[in-house]
Design an enzyme around this catalytic site. Structure first.
Site: not given
Ligand code: HMG
Ligand code: MG
Length: 301
Positions: A16-17, A210, A241, A250
């Site tokens: 996801r991220d 992050h 993001c 991250n």
């Protein structure tokens, strides 16, 4: 207990991220194969995609298909990001085990990221949290920009606590605190945890770092000293993001595992399998991922 915990829980957020900020589209079949690899590493939760508007994050527009086609390991919780009721409806159809709702501690980042003020966001998330809980799902709340906002600068920990209070009052199970732009240093972590841990038990707190400036490992160490045992990380250090300019990936799961295992802290995650998963996505994206531990492992395999 000594200075360090015996066990630390990692949530893998790479699918996801990690992917949401990647311009190069990864084929749905490759995502599925990759999540299946991650499912066999020993990790207990994978945030596998995001049910946001496909125009806002095109890379994850196949969230539904991915959710339907991955091979479910019964020991893994498969969660996904949901911004509103429409996202939750789609996510439930795709078979999520957990819903992650999200908002920011700062007005401007919240507006850029989800197109709402903080006060407009609360009732939307309140409804999603209630409905996800009624559907029997685990619900994690994310708060972004808990240390610094790309638009407003330093964020007061009391402002973060107010957002956390709202989300817990709506019924979230736990909260993930995001250093969205990777600017925090350990003294900021201390200042925030001094406030948050006055009200909430450490078991309900997850830290989400992050690594834009290489501070994430130092911040994890400080968090461990505060008794925090839950972290989000992304294989290879993928991520960022799209609505936070300059935000890097991250902290890399591979680097976190190297740190924890080297200190004798258990995670039940295989470093070797996590390296294979990192190498797989590195090859698909055709670029070197940021994790130094992964790069070392690849060079010396
Ligand atoms: P909006 O434009 O304000 O939405 O976007 P709206 O409610 O006004 O609806 C507009 C249209 O979008 C409607 O369609 C809706 O049906 C549709 P129309 O009637 O015009 O045809 N729509 C949707 N479609 C699909 N899925 C949905 C959905 N919702 C509405 N869920 C919205 C509001 C929240 C949807 C948008 O701003 C959005 O998708 N934002 C997501 C941004 C994002 O994904 N950011 C990255 C994740 S957060 C992050 O990375 C931080 C974190 O890692 C922690 C940290 O590091 O700090 C979690
Ligand atoms: Mg993030």
């Amino acid at each position: 207990m000594g200075r360090w915990p015996e066990f630390v829980e990692i949530k893998e957020v790479g699918p996801r991220d990690g992917l949401q900020n990647e311009k190069k589209r990864v084929a749905t079949s490759d995502k599925i194969a990759w999540i299946n690899m991650l499912s066999e590493t020993g990790v207990k939760e994978i945030e596998y995609s995001s049910f946001v508007h496909p125009k806002w994050v095109p890379q994850l527009s196949d969230a539904h298909e991915v959710g339907r086609k991955i091979t479910r390991n019964p020991d893994v919780r498969y969660s996904a990001l949901v911004p509103n009721q429409k996202g939750l409806d789609l996510a439930l159809e795709a078979g999520i085990d957990g819903a992650s709702v999200f908002m920011s501690a700062s007005e401007s980042h919240n507006k850029k990221n989800i197109n709402k003020s903080l006060s407009e966001t609360y009732p939307v998330l309140g409804e999603v949290i209630k409905n996800a809980k009624d559907a029997g799902k685990h619900v994690t709340g994310y708060v972004s920009t808990v240390f610094d906002c790309p638009y407003e600068g330093k964020i007061n920990p009391e402002q973060v606590r107010k957002v956390i209070d709202h989300l817990f009052a709506y019924g979230i199970d736990d909260i993930s605190l995001g250093d969205t732009i990777g600017t925090a240093v350990p003294s900021q972590v201390e200042a925030l945890l001094d406030v948050v841990l006055k009200t909430y038990p450490k078991e309900k707190i997850i830290l989400h770092y992050h690594d834009t400036r290489g501070m994430a490992i130092a911040n994890i160490l400080t968090s461990l000293e505060y008794g925090i045992t839950r972290f989000d990380s992304s294989v290879g250090g993928l991520g960022g993001c799209p609505y936070a300019p300059g935000a890097a990936g991250n902290v890399a799961t591979n680097d976190v595992l190297y740190l924890l295992h080297g200190m004798g802290i258990k995670t039940n995650i295989s470093e070797r399998k996590m390296q294979e998963a990192g190498l797989f996505m590195q090859n698909k994206l055709g670029k070197t991922l940021p994790s130094k531990s992964l790069a070392y492992a690849i060079a010396h395999q």
